[in-house]
Design an enzyme around this catalytic site. Sequence first.
Site, PDB file in Angstrom:
ATOM      1  N   GLU A 279       0.840  -1.208   0.000  1.00 59.40           N
ATOM      2  CA  GLU A 279       0.000   0.000   0.000  1.00 59.40           C
ATOM      3  C   GLU A 279       0.871   1.253   0.000  1.00 59.40           C
ATOM      4  OE1 GLU A 279      -3.163  -0.084  -0.706  1.00 59.40           O
ATOM      5  OE2 GLU A 279      -2.874  -2.249  -0.706  1.00 59.40           O
ATOM      6  N   TRP A 282       1.731   1.882  -3.390  1.00 58.53           N
ATOM      7  CA  TRP A 282       0.708   2.543  -4.218  1.00 58.53           C
ATOM      8  C   TRP A 282       0.829   4.064  -4.089  1.00 58.53           C
ATOM      9  CZ3 TRP A 282      -2.122   1.142  -8.200  1.00 58.53           C
ATOM     10  CH2 TRP A 282      -2.414  -0.203  -8.396  1.00 58.53           C
ATOM     11  N   TRP A 310     -19.983  12.239 -20.610  1.00 61.23           N
ATOM     12  CA  TRP A 310     -20.496  12.485 -19.253  1.00 61.23           C
ATOM     13  C   TRP A 310     -21.854  13.165 -19.330  1.00 61.23           C
ATOM     14  CZ3 TRP A 310     -17.587   9.775 -16.227  1.00 61.23           C
ATOM     15  CH2 TRP A 310     -16.209   9.665 -16.455  1.00 61.23           C
ATOM     16  N   ASN A 345     -10.724   3.297   2.494  1.00 60.95           N
ATOM     17  CA  ASN A 345     -10.338   3.098   1.082  1.00 60.95           C
ATOM     18  C   ASN A 345     -11.369   2.304   0.286  1.00 60.95           C
ATOM     19  OD1 ASN A 345      -8.383   3.153  -1.175  1.00 60.95           O
ATOM     20  ND2 ASN A 345      -8.407   0.938  -0.840  1.00 60.95           N
ATOM     21  N   TRP A 363     -15.173  12.259 -13.465  1.00 58.79           N
ATOM     22  CA  TRP A 363     -14.381  11.921 -12.284  1.00 58.79           C
ATOM     23  C   TRP A 363     -13.738  13.152 -11.666  1.00 58.79           C
ATOM     24  CZ3 TRP A 363      -9.202  13.123 -12.824  1.00 58.79           C
ATOM     25  CH2 TRP A 363      -8.676  13.166 -14.118  1.00 58.79           C
ATOM     26  N   TRP A 386      -8.676   8.344  -8.561  1.00 57.12           N
ATOM     27  CA  TRP A 386      -9.896   8.661  -9.324  1.00 57.12           C
ATOM     28  C   TRP A 386      -9.779   8.115 -10.743  1.00 57.12           C
ATOM     29  CZ3 TRP A 386     -14.723   9.984  -8.168  1.00 57.12           C
ATOM     30  CH2 TRP A 386     -14.969  10.422  -6.865  1.00 57.12           C
TER      31      TRP A 386
HETATM   32  P1  FAD Z   1      -3.600   2.078   4.976  1.00 54.00           P
HETATM   33  O1  FAD Z   1      -4.421   0.977   4.420  1.00 54.00           O
HETATM   34  O2  FAD Z   1      -3.162   1.955   6.358  1.00 54.00           O
HETATM   35  O3  FAD Z   1      -2.347   2.228   3.992  1.00 54.00           O
HETATM   36  C1  FAD Z   1      -1.107   2.802   4.429  1.00 54.00           C
HETATM   37  C2  FAD Z   1      -0.749   3.969   3.547  1.00 54.00           C
HETATM   38  O4  FAD Z   1      -0.548   3.521   2.205  1.00 54.00           O
HETATM   39  C3  FAD Z   1      -1.814   5.038   3.458  1.00 54.00           C
HETATM   40  O5  FAD Z   1      -1.767   5.910   4.559  1.00 54.00           O
HETATM   41  C4  FAD Z   1      -1.458   5.708   2.142  1.00 54.00           C
HETATM   42  O6  FAD Z   1      -0.409   6.628   2.281  1.00 54.00           O
HETATM   43  C5  FAD Z   1      -0.969   4.537   1.298  1.00 54.00           C
HETATM   44  N1  FAD Z   1      -2.052   4.022   0.470  1.00 54.00           N
HETATM   45  C6  FAD Z   1      -2.948   3.064   0.770  1.00 54.00           C
HETATM   46  N2  FAD Z   1      -3.777   2.832  -0.279  1.00 54.00           N
HETATM   47  C7  FAD Z   1      -3.389   3.691  -1.253  1.00 54.00           C
HETATM   48  C8  FAD Z   1      -3.855   3.939  -2.575  1.00 54.00           C
HETATM   49  N3  FAD Z   1      -4.863   3.264  -3.120  1.00 54.00           N
HETATM   50  N4  FAD Z   1      -3.243   4.902  -3.292  1.00 54.00           N
HETATM   51  C9  FAD Z   1      -2.202   5.613  -2.778  1.00 54.00           C
HETATM   52  N5  FAD Z   1      -1.726   5.395  -1.546  1.00 54.00           N
HETATM   53  C10 FAD Z   1      -2.310   4.456  -0.788  1.00 54.00           C
HETATM   54  N6  FAD Z   1      -4.960   8.638  -0.416  1.00 54.00           N
HETATM   55  C11 FAD Z   1      -4.387   9.768   0.010  1.00 54.00           C
HETATM   56  O7  FAD Z   1      -3.439   9.711   0.797  1.00 54.00           O
HETATM   57  N7  FAD Z   1      -4.812  10.992  -0.427  1.00 54.00           N
HETATM   58  C12 FAD Z   1      -5.851  11.121  -1.298  1.00 54.00           C
HETATM   59  O8  FAD Z   1      -6.188  12.243  -1.675  1.00 54.00           O
HETATM   60  C13 FAD Z   1      -6.506   9.936  -1.738  1.00 54.00           C
HETATM   61  N8  FAD Z   1      -7.562  10.005  -2.579  1.00 54.00           N
HETATM   62  C14 FAD Z   1      -8.186   8.838  -2.978  1.00 54.00           C
HETATM   63  C15 FAD Z   1      -9.270   8.917  -3.855  1.00 54.00           C
HETATM   64  C16 FAD Z   1      -9.923   7.758  -4.257  1.00 54.00           C
HETATM   65  C17 FAD Z   1     -11.080   7.835  -5.224  1.00 54.00           C
HETATM   66  C18 FAD Z   1      -9.497   6.511  -3.781  1.00 54.00           C
HETATM   67  C19 FAD Z   1     -10.183   5.244  -4.215  1.00 54.00           C
HETATM   68  C20 FAD Z   1      -8.400   6.423  -2.943  1.00 54.00           C
HETATM   69  C21 FAD Z   1      -7.727   7.577  -2.531  1.00 54.00           C
HETATM   70  N9  FAD Z   1      -6.621   7.524  -1.665  1.00 54.00           N
HETATM   71  C22 FAD Z   1      -6.010   8.674  -1.266  1.00 54.00           C
HETATM   72  C23 FAD Z   1      -5.998   6.231  -1.315  1.00 54.00           C
HETATM   73  C24 FAD Z   1      -6.496   5.545  -0.038  1.00 54.00           C
HETATM   74  O9  FAD Z   1      -7.896   5.522   0.001  1.00 54.00           O
HETATM   75  C25 FAD Z   1      -5.978   6.189   1.228  1.00 54.00           C
HETATM   76  O10 FAD Z   1      -4.588   6.391   1.153  1.00 54.00           O
HETATM   77  C26 FAD Z   1      -6.269   5.291   2.442  1.00 54.00           C
HETATM   78  O11 FAD Z   1      -7.651   5.078   2.565  1.00 54.00           O
HETATM   79  C27 FAD Z   1      -5.731   5.922   3.681  1.00 54.00           C
HETATM   80  O12 FAD Z   1      -6.079   5.182   4.809  1.00 54.00           O
HETATM   81  P2  FAD Z   1      -4.986   4.506   5.714  1.00 54.00           P
HETATM   82  O13 FAD Z   1      -3.925   5.495   6.022  1.00 54.00           O
HETATM   83  O14 FAD Z   1      -5.695   3.873   6.841  1.00 54.00           O
HETATM   84  O15 FAD Z   1      -4.403   3.424   4.708  1.00 54.00           O
END
Ligand code: FAD
Length: 479
Positions: A279, A282, A310, A345, A363, A386
């Site tokens: 993650e 990502w 759209w 997420n 989007w 997105w």
């Molecule tokens: P955990 O599951 O604990 O993951 C650890 C860290 O990994 C996160 O804190 C984050 O830095 C990174 N991470 C995890 N999943 C993703 C992912 N899919 N993409 C990129 N990094 C990820 N994340 C943001 O930080 N900022 C945003 O603006 C953002 N916008 C999003 C918009 C959409 C439509 C979607 C589907 C996802 C988005 N995310 C974004 C990714 C993700 O949803 C969040 O990072 C995550 O929910 C954060 O929760 P956590 O810290 O508990 O994640």
Amino acid sequence: MTKSPILVWFRRDLRIRDHAALAAAVATGQPLIPVYVLDEAAGGAWRMGGAARWWLHHSLAAHQKALSEIGSHLVLRRGDSAEVLAGLAQETGAKALYCSRCYEPWAGRLEREVRDLLGDRGVEVKRFAGALLHDPDRLLTKAETPFKVFTPFWRSLKSGLEVTRPLGAPRGIVSPDRVPDGDDLASWRLLPTRPDWAGGLRETWMPGEAGARERLAAFVEDRLAAYALMRDRPDREGTSRLSPHLAFGEVSARQCWWAAKEAARRGEAQEGLETFLKELAWREFSAHLLHHAPDLPDAPFRSEFASFPWREDRAMLRAWQRGMTGYPIVDAGMRELWTTGFMHNRVRMIAASFLIKHLLQPWQTGEAWFWDTLVDADLASNAANWQWVAGSGADAAPYFRIFNPMRQGETFDPDGDYVRRWVPEIARLPAALIHAPWKASPDALANAGVEIGRSYPAPIVDHASGRQAALDAFATLKG
Ligand code: FAD
């Protein structure tokens, strides 16, 4: 002879630990002037949203405190970054400025502007890595091109360059004899007042490096082992919730990487570790994409999506924003976002898919709403995700894979607890009905005190016809 001071320019790196620029400045033995510049114009259309401004206020307050505990003082100034920094250098006699690199396209331009203006005045600007595990120019395919697919990117990250160990905190910082004046944080009015919508944020978060460290420690000790199993469950505290701390640089990705690795070595968390590091990758991949495709937040990565038909509709968008679509899992997510500045997420994916596919809204409109309301708003992650959901991104989910919001709810919120928490008007429905209340019998609805169309909205769009409309719209791209 008194030594000339060094300006340490803080931005989205509001921490003192694992901060290469700060550590290098401290190592010179020269006095330091830490500074944060509120540059309202920076970022253009992507300047900081409301929830992020709330976070920034508290994060700066925490950073001021952390610096003062080691003998330093954070100077707050407001205005055009290059002008302010050049003025401060002149005022203090600073001959060098150290900062961490930021990777948003506008931030890179700003760093060059600062370097040129200060350079003309004899001030050396040194930039250090720190926001990412690796510089986005260093991880490249064998053909030396940027990655467009996550799996080989992940493989290369895991097996290629080493993620070095984090740096410690400086024990003390030398301050100049005279600390320059700065603004009072409150005068920046980063907090909402009329109305004050931040009550839920205050209850949920502790911005700042100390809060970030606490959260990281609690996560690796208590939740890492079950992370792979629990990370998709919005009804459980299965994830780290480190994202806003990472977005403001209160903790570095490298600190998260190593804390997780060390906790896994002590316990039995190998599977959780691998999933968690992935993650973090990502996040890294999103930054990599944005670095190499600077218009990612605005334009489809796959250009054939530019002609997508759209159906812009403000009423639909508004219903989605307010959590009033009639689809409980979507509404729960949108209300969680509005109240706490965060959404799980899995629910982000469901809510984004619903907006794009069932409602056929661009989007970018969802991306802009998230940008304004998320405390973790991050240009790269927001845009890349997105586009991933829309199917227009690099390595995206295929457009024709359309989430069924009822099935998603049943799978990932099986007892309905997440929905019950955020959509209290249907909380008394049993788990078997809570993800599709309009299908409940009149008796079941009456027993739960639900009146569809009155106490809770009827579905804004029928799932089957919404799905078909999305597939038809997609077909126009190919034809
Ligand atoms: P955990 O599951 O604990 O993951 C650890 C860290 O990994 C996160 O804190 C984050 O830095 C990174 N991470 C995890 N999943 C993703 C992912 N899919 N993409 C990129 N990094 C990820 N994340 C943001 O930080 N900022 C945003 O603006 C953002 N916008 C999003 C918009 C959409 C439509 C979607 C589907 C996802 C988005 N995310 C974004 C990714 C993700 O949803 C969040 O990072 C995550 O929910 C954060 O929760 P956590 O810290 O508990 O994640």
